[in-house]
Design a protein around this motif. Sequence first.
Motif, PDB file in Angstrom:
ATOM      1  N   LEU A 133      36.660  37.913  32.771  1.00 48.46           N
ATOM      2  CA  LEU A 133      37.617  39.011  32.719  1.00 48.46           C
ATOM      3  C   LEU A 133      37.211  40.045  33.759  1.00 48.46           C
ATOM      4  N   GLY A 134      38.100  40.329  34.710  1.00 51.78           N
ATOM      5  CA  GLY A 134      37.696  41.278  35.755  1.00 51.78           C
ATOM      6  C   GLY A 134      38.781  41.572  36.758  1.00 51.78           C
ATOM      7  N   ALA A 135      38.364  41.784  37.996  1.00 46.66           N
ATOM      8  CA  ALA A 135      39.268  42.218  39.055  1.00 46.66           C
ATOM      9  C   ALA A 135      40.127  41.071  39.571  1.00 46.66           C
ATOM     10  N   ARG A 136      41.267  41.434  40.136  1.00 49.35           N
ATOM     11  CA  ARG A 136      42.162  40.430  40.708  1.00 49.35           C
ATOM     12  C   ARG A 136      41.527  39.754  41.913  1.00 49.35           C
ATOM     13  N   HIS A 137      40.750  40.488  42.679  1.00 50.25           N
ATOM     14  CA  HIS A 137      40.094  39.911  43.855  1.00 50.25           C
ATOM     15  C   HIS A 137      38.594  40.195  43.753  1.00 50.25           C
ATOM     16  N   PRO A 138      37.881  39.427  42.946  1.00 44.27           N
ATOM     17  CA  PRO A 138      36.464  39.721  42.711  1.00 44.27           C
ATOM     18  C   PRO A 138      35.607  39.394  43.927  1.00 44.27           C
ATOM     19  N   PHE A 139      34.482  40.137  44.035  1.00 42.21           N
ATOM     20  CA  PHE A 139      33.498  39.842  45.074  1.00 42.21           C
ATOM     21  C   PHE A 139      32.438  38.929  44.459  1.00 42.21           C
ATOM     22  N   GLY A 140      32.188  37.804  45.058  1.00 43.29           N
ATOM     23  CA  GLY A 140      31.236  36.845  44.506  1.00 43.29           C
ATOM     24  C   GLY A 140      31.978  35.770  43.733  1.00 43.29           C
ATOM     25  N   ASP A 141      31.864  34.549  44.150  1.00 44.19           N
ATOM     26  CA  ASP A 141      32.635  33.454  43.561  1.00 44.19           C
ATOM     27  C   ASP A 141      31.879  32.825  42.400  1.00 44.19           C
ATOM     28  N   LEU A 142      31.839  33.529  41.268  1.00 39.97           N
ATOM     29  CA  LEU A 142      31.179  32.973  40.086  1.00 39.97           C
ATOM     30  C   LEU A 142      31.915  31.744  39.584  1.00 39.97           C
ATOM     31  N   ALA A 143      33.231  31.803  39.559  1.00 46.13           N
ATOM     32  CA  ALA A 143      34.000  30.656  39.077  1.00 46.13           C
ATOM     33  C   ALA A 143      33.686  29.407  39.893  1.00 46.13           C
ATOM     34  N   VAL A 161      36.396  26.845  33.662  1.00 51.01           N
ATOM     35  CA  VAL A 161      36.409  28.296  33.848  1.00 51.01           C
ATOM     36  C   VAL A 161      37.848  28.798  33.947  1.00 51.01           C
ATOM     37  N   THR A 162      38.134  29.876  33.228  1.00 47.19           N
ATOM     38  CA  THR A 162      39.410  30.573  33.345  1.00 47.19           C
ATOM     39  C   THR A 162      39.129  32.009  33.749  1.00 47.19           C
ATOM     40  N   SER A 163      39.720  32.443  34.864  1.00 42.58           N
ATOM     41  CA  SER A 163      39.582  33.831  35.310  1.00 42.58           C
ATOM     42  C   SER A 163      40.868  34.582  34.985  1.00 42.58           C
ATOM     43  N   VAL A 164      40.747  35.690  34.288  1.00 43.32           N
ATOM     44  CA  VAL A 164      41.896  36.512  33.916  1.00 43.32           C
ATOM     45  C   VAL A 164      41.735  37.887  34.546  1.00 43.32           C
ATOM     46  N   ALA A 165      42.680  38.265  35.395  1.00 41.66           N
ATOM     47  CA  ALA A 165      42.645  39.574  36.044  1.00 41.66           C
ATOM     48  C   ALA A 165      43.244  40.626  35.116  1.00 41.66           C
ATOM     49  N   CYS A 166      42.626  41.804  35.116  1.00 40.38           N
ATOM     50  CA  CYS A 166      43.177  42.901  34.320  1.00 40.38           C
ATOM     51  C   CYS A 166      43.307  44.196  35.120  1.00 40.38           C
ATOM     52  N   TYR A 167      42.786  44.218  36.339  1.00 38.18           N
ATOM     53  CA  TYR A 167      42.937  45.391  37.193  1.00 38.18           C
ATOM     54  C   TYR A 167      42.753  44.967  38.637  1.00 38.18           C
TER      55      TYR A 167
END
Length: 234
Positions: free
Chosen positions: A125-135, A144-150
């Motif tokens: 759960l995090g930013a729409r364009h995160p820094f660092g490719d954890l996924a 892995v499911t990434s859900v953007a909230c801001y």
Amino acid sequence: MSPWRVVLTREAGFNDDLATLFSAAFTVDEVPLTMTRFDEVSLVDERLRASADYGTFASLVVTSRRAAPYLSLCRSAVTTTCDVFTVGAATTSALEAVGFTVTTSTTEGVATLAPDIVNGPVLILGARHPFGDLAGALQPRLNVTSVACYETMAATLRDEDAALLGGADAVVIAAPSAWAVAQPYVHPRTWVLVPGDSTRQAVAATHDRVVRAWGPAMASTLRPLLEISRREKN
């Protein structure tokens, strides 16, 4: 002898705690370099519920305290024994405030959490364009499911903001996105303080004077460096 000039650059409302760490030997200015656009809670809830793994997530990763308004939505998305991973003490506090127990937290980049995340499926759960490719680091072995909230966006700087950055003895940069805004205005002799290695690497790609220091250590780390700068000017 005039005070050293330090510029804090976190989003408006996020600099107060840092400002208290600098003594009268410093003049502290604030130039927010980023701003956040938050998504509607109902929209984020829809994104969560649309996941095939909704209700069975065994690991939850939250990358910023900006996700705080959406944390209660995760209750029904994760298992009762879910492992919880965070970036930063403020994010940990936000999760604990709504009843989550944090398994592991880091002050480094989010990708450093990868070795500790062993149970899937994983919800990020995090930013729409995160820094660092954890996924990307996790997906060879876990779902892995990434859900953007801001979304974090660059602020528009006024001429006086650019002047403050250009005249600073030190600038505090909390994230690579902030450095992308500040970099054209920061003098090569200015010291840049960062919280972790991911931001240090982003700054170091274009600026030589960068040092990792955060919290109470910032002022004590800066003093000898700024003394060097002052001798260079003389």
